[in-house]
Design a protein around this motif. Structure first.
Motif, PDB file in Angstrom:
ATOM      1  N   SER A 116      -5.442   0.519  12.302  1.00  0.00           N
ATOM      2  CA  SER A 116      -4.418   0.116  11.339  1.00  0.00           C
ATOM      3  C   SER A 116      -3.589   1.278  10.832  1.00  0.00           C
ATOM      4  O   SER A 116      -2.560   1.082  10.191  1.00  0.00           O
ATOM      5  CB  SER A 116      -5.072  -0.596  10.151  1.00  0.00           C
ATOM      6  N   GLU A 117      -4.043   2.533  11.126  1.00  0.00           N
ATOM      7  CA  GLU A 117      -3.297   3.716  10.718  1.00  0.00           C
ATOM      8  C   GLU A 117      -2.352   4.195  11.814  1.00  0.00           C
ATOM      9  O   GLU A 117      -1.816   5.297  11.730  1.00  0.00           O
ATOM     10  CB  GLU A 117      -4.259   4.837  10.325  1.00  0.00           C
ATOM     11  N   ILE A 118      -2.179   3.368  12.849  1.00  0.00           N
ATOM     12  CA  ILE A 118      -1.314   3.721  13.975  1.00  0.00           C
ATOM     13  C   ILE A 118      -0.200   2.686  14.080  1.00  0.00           C
ATOM     14  O   ILE A 118      -0.462   1.482  14.040  1.00  0.00           O
ATOM     15  CB  ILE A 118      -2.103   3.763  15.298  1.00  0.00           C
TER      16      ILE A 118
ATOM     17  N   GLU B   3      -4.534  -8.805  11.214  1.00  0.00           N
ATOM     18  CA  GLU B   3      -4.621  -7.617  12.066  1.00  0.00           C
ATOM     19  C   GLU B   3      -4.697  -6.348  11.238  1.00  0.00           C
ATOM     20  O   GLU B   3      -4.055  -5.352  11.516  1.00  0.00           O
ATOM     21  CB  GLU B   3      -3.430  -7.549  13.036  1.00  0.00           C
ATOM     22  N   ASP B   4      -5.531  -6.415  10.144  1.00  0.00           N
ATOM     23  CA  ASP B   4      -5.699  -5.236   9.313  1.00  0.00           C
ATOM     24  C   ASP B   4      -6.376  -4.108  10.081  1.00  0.00           C
ATOM     25  O   ASP B   4      -6.317  -2.958   9.665  1.00  0.00           O
ATOM     26  CB  ASP B   4      -6.538  -5.581   8.073  1.00  0.00           C
ATOM     27  N   ARG B   5      -7.051  -4.439  11.180  1.00  0.00           N
ATOM     28  CA  ARG B   5      -7.780  -3.422  11.939  1.00  0.00           C
ATOM     29  C   ARG B   5      -7.192  -3.288  13.337  1.00  0.00           C
ATOM     30  O   ARG B   5      -7.909  -3.234  14.326  1.00  0.00           O
ATOM     31  CB  ARG B   5      -9.263  -3.797  12.012  1.00  0.00           C
TER      32      ARG B   5
ATOM     33  N   LEU C  59       6.223   0.495   4.656  1.00  0.00           N
ATOM     34  CA  LEU C  59       4.869   0.721   5.139  1.00  0.00           C
ATOM     35  C   LEU C  59       4.650   2.199   5.435  1.00  0.00           C
ATOM     36  O   LEU C  59       5.602   2.979   5.495  1.00  0.00           O
ATOM     37  CB  LEU C  59       4.615  -0.108   6.400  1.00  0.00           C
ATOM     38  N   GLU C  60       3.399   2.575   5.646  1.00  0.00           N
ATOM     39  CA  GLU C  60       3.083   3.952   5.972  1.00  0.00           C
ATOM     40  C   GLU C  60       1.867   3.992   6.874  1.00  0.00           C
ATOM     41  O   GLU C  60       0.983   3.133   6.792  1.00  0.00           O
ATOM     42  CB  GLU C  60       2.838   4.776   4.706  1.00  0.00           C
ATOM     43  N   PHE C  61       1.823   5.014   7.740  1.00  0.00           N
ATOM     44  CA  PHE C  61       0.750   5.139   8.722  1.00  0.00           C
ATOM     45  C   PHE C  61       0.426   6.616   8.925  1.00  0.00           C
ATOM     46  O   PHE C  61       1.286   7.478   8.777  1.00  0.00           O
ATOM     47  CB  PHE C  61       1.174   4.524  10.059  1.00  0.00           C
ATOM     48  N   ASP C  62      -0.809   6.885   9.305  1.00  0.00           N
ATOM     49  CA  ASP C  62      -1.187   8.247   9.632  1.00  0.00           C
ATOM     50  C   ASP C  62      -0.393   8.750  10.825  1.00  0.00           C
ATOM     51  O   ASP C  62       0.173   9.843  10.787  1.00  0.00           O
ATOM     52  CB  ASP C  62      -2.687   8.312   9.954  1.00  0.00           C
ATOM     53  N   SER C  63      -0.348   7.967  11.891  1.00  0.00           N
ATOM     54  CA  SER C  63       0.302   8.377  13.139  1.00  0.00           C
ATOM     55  C   SER C  63       1.320   7.336  13.560  1.00  0.00           C
ATOM     56  O   SER C  63       1.018   6.139  13.596  1.00  0.00           O
ATOM     57  CB  SER C  63      -0.743   8.562  14.250  1.00  0.00           C
ATOM     58  N   VAL C  64       2.519   7.796  13.891  1.00  0.00           N
ATOM     59  CA  VAL C  64       3.623   6.903  14.262  1.00  0.00           C
ATOM     60  C   VAL C  64       4.208   7.356  15.595  1.00  0.00           C
ATOM     61  O   VAL C  64       4.421   8.550  15.821  1.00  0.00           O
ATOM     62  CB  VAL C  64       4.726   6.886  13.185  1.00  0.00           C
TER      63      VAL C  64
END
Length: 553
Positions: A296-298, A465-467, A480-485
């Motif tokens: 979810s961080e991607i 699809e939280d995961r 929104l925000e993510f570790d890796s984009v």
């Protein structure tokens, strides 16, 4: 209750000076513009915490927060609840413009006369039918008419709310601004308007030019700017700042203020889209398996048409059993308030370790405006129902985790809640069979996911699809925000619109990344089978956009 001069941001958070001044303002209206990641929602949450904890918003008065999207309104409500607790957060009403307008219509409907008169059981749908049905676009104008016509309606609104928040204000249309002005102009009630002119990507909806200036003049609002992007690490912030120098030189900050080694930006060039898909899928799988990065961080962002640009990548992710979410197909259902309500209820009753779902569920179930005793009784009643349902699930064992059993539990819950309460979650549910359609689609989707998962908790978590890796357009990534984009396809053929608009969109995309950003270019993209319009297979990079990535280190 604490004194205003003793208040500090909750949870030990540190706000930049302008944000702190905005949170503590007690007299003037505020016009705040901010870049992506500058913490606009957090500032509003901290301002709510200040107003409620210090008694600046005196009981029983409330705070009105108006956003442009259902998920944004819910996000702000959730953030305020985390900052100041459920009891104080219950005094914040967070609505969309249309939801707020519909509440005014429902309460003061008799004010409407002539061709605009409505029966008590009117609905929202298409086409408009005199007295019986209004269209979605009619709600705000009718609410304006009510406030202009009825002093009773105006006074009721003004006596209810001591402060007003306006989120994503850059998207405010003329009619929506008229609603706010009619309700609060000349009252002395402080309004806080927050937005980002660089992200005004809803211009097609009639967003006002210079709305912040108009608002500041009408309400004598103090203009403040929030520049710091706390979401991204220094390397990413330097790239963003390079873009700000082109888009709005006066808003850029000195590079020395963004010094530091943190963050990663890279450009990946491929011969064709298949090579790109294989390399990206392998890289994403490595992030998940080797680094332990939650899927979810991607995020994979595309300028337009993710079903065409990311089709090969999705196929490669599927082949590797990497969970991903195709926002174009699933987002509309998963953000539906009724769908979220059903999924949160089921998640809470099949597992006792779902605090986020429980918090959202209670926010949806507890009516606003209740006194303490009534709110306590309503919460207790729902907790008893949840406990009884949990016990029923435990007694039934594995048989209670199949789709038929979960559907039965969901329908019993909805029956207890009542159709009127569910319909109040969204103005869309007043239209024809929309609510029934959403309920049916939600239960069908849960059935599909149960077929893919051995446990109900996993299936329910996959509903939103939280995961999973998120694949979406840049437009849908806003906020929104993510570790890796990964920004896929930085090519002239993908960013073919007006350069200033495409530059703004690209800026939104790169500012979604907190730690790591990849830009991809393919020399050749074979025409997808689903393409129905022009498709240029030979590709050329957008040199300007790639240049921002290489201009800073």
């Amino acid at each position: 209750m604490i004194k205003p001069d003793r208040w500090h941001p909750s949870d030990g958070l540190k706000l930049e000076p302008n944000a702190l001044a905005a949170a503590r303002e007690t007299e003037r209206s505020l016009a705040l513009t901010a870049g992506p990641g500058a913490g606009k929602t957090e500032m509003l949450a901290q301002r709510a915490d200040f107003l409620l904890r210090t008694g600046t918003c005196r009981y029983p008065q409330r705070i009105l927060a108006i956003s442009f999207k259902v998920d944004a309104a819910r996000n702000l409500k959730d953030r305020v609840r985390r900052r100041c607790g459920s009891a104080l957060a219950a005094r914040l009403d967070s609505h969309t413009f249309h939801a707020f307008a519909k509440r005014l219509i429902d309460r003061f409907r008799p004010v409407l006369a002539g061709r605009d008169a409505l029966d008590a059981d009117y609905s929202v749908g298409s086409p408009r039918v005199q007295r019986r049905q209004i269209e979605f676009e009619d709600m705000v104008p009718l609410a304006v008419q009510i406030l202009q016509t009825s002093a009773v309606a105006r006074n009721a609104v003004r006596q209810t709310y001591s402060h007003v928040f306006l989120d994503e204000f850059q998207d405010c249309t003329d009619t929506q601004y008229q609603l706010i002005r009619t309700a609060f102009f000349g009252t002395g009630i402080p309004l806080t308007a927050v937005g980002d002119t660089k992200q005004r990507i809803m211009g097609w909806a009639g967003a006002l030019e210079g709305v912040f200036q108009t608002f500041a003049e009408d309400f004598n609002a103090l203009p403040l700017n929030l520049y710091q992007n706390f979401r991204s690490l220094p390397r990413l912030r330097r790239m963003q700042n390079a873009m700000v120098k082109v888009m709005d030189l006066n808003a850029a900050v000195a590079d020395a203020e963004l010094a530091g080694p943190g963050g990663f930006v890279d450009i990946l060039e491929f011969q064709d889209s298949q090579e790109e898909a294989e390399a990206l899928a392998e890289m994403i799988q490595g992030w998940i398996d080797d680094e332990g990065l939650p899927p979810s961080e991607i995020a994979v962002l595309v300028s337009k048409q993710p079903n065409l640009y990311a089709d090969r990548l999705m196929a490669e992710l599927s082949r590797r059993n990497v969970p991903f979410r195709d926002e174009q197909n699933l987002q509309d259902l998963s953000v539906e308030p009724a769908a979220r309500l059903i999924v949160d209820f089921l998640a809470v009753v099949v597992s006792e370790r779902e605090p986020d779902a429980y918090g959202r569920l209670m926010d949806a179930l507890l009516a606003t405006g209740l006194d303490d005793d009534a709110a306590y009784e309503q919460r207790s009643r729902w907790n008893r129902h949840i406990d009884c349902t949990r016990a029923q699930v435990r007694r039934g064992g594995s048989a209670m985790y199949d789709s038929a059993a979960l559907s039965k539990l969901a329908k019993e819950f909805l029956g207890l809640l009542g159709r009127e309460a569910i319909a109040a979650l969204s103005a869309d549910y007043e239209r024809g069979g929309r609510l029934n359609e959403i309920i049916a689609q939600t239960l069908d989707r849960i059935t599909e996911l149960l077929a893919l998962h051995s446990d109900a908790v996993g299936a329910l978590s996959r509903f939103s699809e939280d995961r999973a890796v998120r694949i979406m357009t840049i437009h849908k990534s806003k906020g929104l925000e993510f570790d890796s984009v990964i920004l896929l396809g930085i090519e002239e053929q993908a960013f073919f619109g007006k350069r200033t608009d495409e530059r703004s969109a690209f800026f939104v995309g790169i500012s979604r990344a907190k730690r790591r950003l990849y830009l991809t270019v393919a020399g050749y993209r074979e025409r997808p089978r689903a393409a129905v319009r022009r498709w240029d297979a030979a590709r050329s990079p957008v040199e300007e956009f790639l240049g921002y990535a290489t201009s800073t280190t």
